[in-house]
Design a protein around this motif. Structure first.
Motif, PDB file in Angstrom:
ATOM      1  N   SER A  47       0.442   5.538   7.273  1.00  0.00           N
ATOM      2  CA  SER A  47       1.085   5.012   6.072  1.00  0.00           C
ATOM      3  C   SER A  47       2.219   4.062   6.414  1.00  0.00           C
ATOM      4  O   SER A  47       2.658   3.288   5.567  1.00  0.00           O
ATOM      5  N   ALA A 403      -3.019  -4.564   3.292  1.00  0.00           N
ATOM      6  CA  ALA A 403      -4.188  -4.081   2.555  1.00  0.00           C
ATOM      7  C   ALA A 403      -4.900  -2.976   3.336  1.00  0.00           C
ATOM      8  O   ALA A 403      -5.409  -2.016   2.752  1.00  0.00           O
ATOM      9  N   ALA A 406      -2.970   0.230   2.978  1.00  0.00           N
ATOM     10  CA  ALA A 406      -3.167   0.789   1.632  1.00  0.00           C
ATOM     11  C   ALA A 406      -4.544   1.414   1.476  1.00  0.00           C
ATOM     12  O   ALA A 406      -4.709   2.408   0.768  1.00  0.00           O
ATOM     13  N   GLY A 407      -5.537   0.839   2.164  1.00  0.00           N
ATOM     14  CA  GLY A 407      -6.891   1.357   2.063  1.00  0.00           C
ATOM     15  C   GLY A 407      -7.785   0.478   1.216  1.00  0.00           C
ATOM     16  O   GLY A 407      -7.331  -0.319   0.390  1.00  0.00           O
ATOM     17  N   TRP A 408      -9.080   0.627   1.413  1.00  0.00           N
ATOM     18  CA  TRP A 408     -10.073  -0.226   0.760  1.00  0.00           C
ATOM     19  C   TRP A 408      -9.926  -0.205  -0.758  1.00  0.00           C
ATOM     20  O   TRP A 408      -9.782   0.848  -1.380  1.00  0.00           O
ATOM     21  N   GLY A 409      -9.933  -1.397  -1.349  1.00  0.00           N
ATOM     22  CA  GLY A 409      -9.898  -1.525  -2.802  1.00  0.00           C
ATOM     23  C   GLY A 409      -8.537  -1.404  -3.428  1.00  0.00           C
ATOM     24  O   GLY A 409      -8.400  -1.517  -4.657  1.00  0.00           O
ATOM     25  N   LYS A 410      -7.493  -1.201  -2.615  1.00  0.00           N
ATOM     26  CA  LYS A 410      -6.158  -0.993  -3.161  1.00  0.00           C
ATOM     27  C   LYS A 410      -5.359  -2.292  -3.310  1.00  0.00           C
ATOM     28  O   LYS A 410      -4.573  -2.440  -4.244  1.00  0.00           O
ATOM     29  N   LYS A 411      -5.529  -3.232  -2.349  1.00  0.00           N
ATOM     30  CA  LYS A 411      -4.792  -4.489  -2.399  1.00  0.00           C
ATOM     31  C   LYS A 411      -5.743  -5.662  -2.138  1.00  0.00           C
ATOM     32  O   LYS A 411      -6.678  -5.546  -1.362  1.00  0.00           O
TER      33      LYS A 411
END
Length: 489
Positions: A47, A403, A406-411
Motif C-alpha cells: 500500500s 494505479a 491502488a489495484g486494477w480498475g481503481k485509477k
C-alpha cells in the motif's frame, strides 16, 4: 548472483507453463499474510510502495527505471539484462536490487516478491516477457511499440482483461497536456469533422535498406547472445546490432513505424476514437545497387515509406478517416495556412489534422498543439474539460505506479493496453503493407520474379485477424517463434 544454472537453450513451453503455475500458486499463498509482516524490518507494505522488476535496464530501460523510481512510490527490487555492459550503470545506481540475466529465472524465483514489471527490451521479446508477468498477476509497463506482431498485440490486450492487471505502454505523450488540448478543440467543433490525418518522422536514424552483413564477429563476453535472440531465429552475431541498430531488421524491430508511430499516431486515436484499420497501402523508398538494378533486402526495413491507412467511421467522425504515415524524412505538403518560415510540426516530426472547418497540428508526443493559422490558437478559447495528468508527459510513469498500488480498475492510466493494443495493431498493419512489398514469386514463364504485393491495397478482416486479398502477408501477422519459445495464452 544466484547459483541457478541458466539453460543453454530456451525453456520448453511445458517448463514455462509449469514455473508460471507454481510461481502463481506460491505468490497467492504468500499474499494471505500481509507482506509488511513477513518482510522484516524496513520492508514497506504494498500500500506504500510498488516493488518493481525491470527487464532491459540499459538505454531507454535505464531512463524508464529512473523515472519510475522518481515517482517516490516505487522500489526497484530486481534488474534483468542479457548484456552486463548495458546494465552496469543501472546496477551501480540501484545497488540493493538483485541482478539477473534471464528474465525467466527472475520470475520463477522472485514472483512472490514482485508487484510490477517493466519491459524495455528490443521489440521481438516484448510480448513473451509481458505476458509471463501478467499471468503471474503482475502489473506491467511495456515500452513502445507494445509488440512486434499484430497477434501479440491482440493477445496482450485480451490478457490485460483476463488477468486484471494495470497496464501502460511507454508512449509518454499519452499523458501530456497537448493531446488533451487537441481533444478539447475537436470536441468543441473548432475544426469541424476530421477526415484526413498526416503523421511524419525523420526516422530512421539507424541503417535500413541494407543487406545482412556477411561478417564473422565475436560475441562480447558480457552479452548472452542466445538470450538476446529470444523468440527470433538463430543467427550469427553482427557488429552494432546491439544495442540500437536492431530496429532496422524485421526479425527484431518494427522500423520507424514502431519507433515513432506510437508517439505520432496515438493523438489521432485519442482525438478521433479510431480503432482498427480497414485497409492499407504503401510505397517505399528504393535502393539501387547498380544501373537499373534495384537492391532486394527483405530482412531490412526500407529507408523510407509512405503508408495510407483507412479507418472506419467512429462516434467522433462523420465518415471514414484516412491516415497518412511518412518516414525517412518524407513530409506532407505544408498547409496553406502556415507561413513560409513557420515550423511545420517540430521540423522533423509532427501530426496534422484536417477538418471540414479548419486544421490543427502538434509535435512529437502530441506536444505543442496549435490551430492553423497559428494566430487562431490565441483567439480560440475553450474551457478545459479533460483532467490533466500531474506532471504531464513525465507523469506517465508515476501514473502507472500509483494505479498499480491502488489495484486494477481503481485509477485511470493514459495508455492501457485497451488503447495501446489497437494503436500498435494499426502500426503493425502498416508494416504488413511494407513487408508485402518485398514478397517475390517466380514469373509464370520462369523469367525473373514478380512482386504481387506491390502497389495494391490490403483489405483487413479485423475479427479473423488476416488480410483477405493477399494471403502471403498473413505470415507476418503471427510470426513463427524459435523452437523452445512460445506465448501460452
Amino acid at each position: 548472483m544466484s547459483d541457478h544454472t541458466i539453460p543453454s537453450k530456451p525453456v520448453s513451453s511445458e517448463s514455462r507453463r509449469t514455473f508460471i503455475k507454481n510461481a502463481a500458486v506460491t505468490a497467492a499463498a504468500f499474499m494471505i499474510v500481509p507482506r509488511h509482516v513477513l518482510g522484516g524490518k524496513g520492508f514497506l507494505a504494498p500500500s506504500d510502495r510498488l516493488i518493481v522488476a525491470s527487464v532491459g535496464v540499459g538505454g531507454k530501460g535505464a531512463s524508464d527505471i529512473t523515472s519510475i523510481f522518481q515517482s517516490g512510490k516505487a522500489e526497484i527490487g530486481y534488474l534483468c539484462d542479457v548484456d552486463d555492459r548495458r546494465a552496469a550503470t543501472t546496477v551501480k545506481n540501484f545497488p540493493k536490487a538483485k541482478y539477473y540475466k534471464d528474465w525467466r529465472e527472475m520470475l520463477e524465483k522472485e514472483a512472490k516478491h514482485i508487484d510490477g514489471v517493466t519491459v524495455s527490451t528490443p521489440d521481438h521479446n516484448h510480448a513473451v516477457i509481458a505476458l509471463a508477468a501478467m499471468q503471474l498477476g503482475k502489473h506491467v509497463y511495456v515500452q513502445k511499440p507494445l509488440t512486434h506482431d499484430i497477434y501479440e498485440a491482440r493477445a496482450l490486450t485480451n490478457a490485460a482483461k483476463k488477468y486484471k492487471v494495470v497496464t501502460q505502454m511507454g508512449n509518454q505523450g499519452a499523458s501530456g497536456d497537448g493531446v488533451r488540448q487537441l481533444m478539447e478543440w475537436y470536441n468543441a467543433g473548432v475544426i469541424g469533422n476530421v477526415h484526413t490525418v498526416y503523421s511524419w518522422t525523420d526516422r530512421p536514424v539507424w541503417p535500413q535498406g541494407i543487406p545482412w552483413p556477411q561478417t564473422n564477429v565475436s560475441v562480447p563476453k558480457e552479452l548472452d547472445w542466445d538470450l538476446w535472440l529470444g523468440t527470433a531465429p538463430s543467427k550469427n552475431y553482427i557488429d552494432k546490432l546491439v544495442p540500437f541498430n536492431w530496429r532496422g531488421w524485421w526479425d527484431y524491430g518494427t522500423g520507424a513505424l514502431g519507433d515513432m508511430g506510437c508517439h505520432l499516431i496515438e493523438p489521432a486515436f485519442r482525438v478521433l476514437g479510431l480503432s482498427y484499420v480497414k485497409d492499407v497501402q504503401c510505397s517505399v523508398g528504393s535502393v539501387y545497387v547498380d544501373e537499373f538494378k534495384r537492391g532486394y533486402f527483405p530482412e531490412s526495413c526500407p529507408p523510407s515509406s509512405h503508408v495510407t491507412m483507412t479507418f472506419p467511421a467512429t462516434p467522433k467522425t462523420t465518415g471514414e478517416v484516412t491516415l497518412h504515415w511518412m518516414d525517412g524524412g518524407i513530409q506532407p505538403e505544408r498547409p496553406a495556412e502556415l507561413a513560409p518560415t513557420e515550423l511545420f510540426g517540430d521540423g522533423g516530426n509532427g501530426t496534422l489534422f484536417i477538418g471540414t472547418k479548419g486544421k490543427m497540428m502538434c509535435s512529437t508526443y502530441g506536444a505543442d498543439p496549435r490551430l492553423l493559422p497559428l494566430s487562431r490558437s490565441a483567439t480560440v478559447q475553450i474551457a478545459p474539460t479533460i483532467t490533466r495528468v500531474p506532471g504531464g508527459a513525465e507523469g506517465h510513469y508515476a501514473q502507472w505506479v500509483e494505479a498499480s498500488i491502488a489495484g486494477w480498475g481503481k485509477k485511470e492510466v493514459s495508455s492501457p493496453f485497451s488503447i495501446a493494443g489497437p494503436v500498435t495493431e494499426a502500426l503493425l498493419m502498416a508494416n504488413l503493407a511494407i513487408r508485402g512489398f518485398d514478397v517475390q514469386k517466380p514469373k509464370a514463364d520462369g523469367q525473373g520474379m514478380d512482386y504481387p504485393g506491390r502497389y495494391i491495397k490490403l483489405l483487413w478482416d479485423n475479427e479473423q485477424m488476416k488480410v483477405t486479398n493477399f494471403d502471403d502477408v498473413n505470415q507476418f501477422v503471427k510470426r513463427q517463434y524459435r523452437e523452445g519459445w512460445s506465448m501460452d495464452i
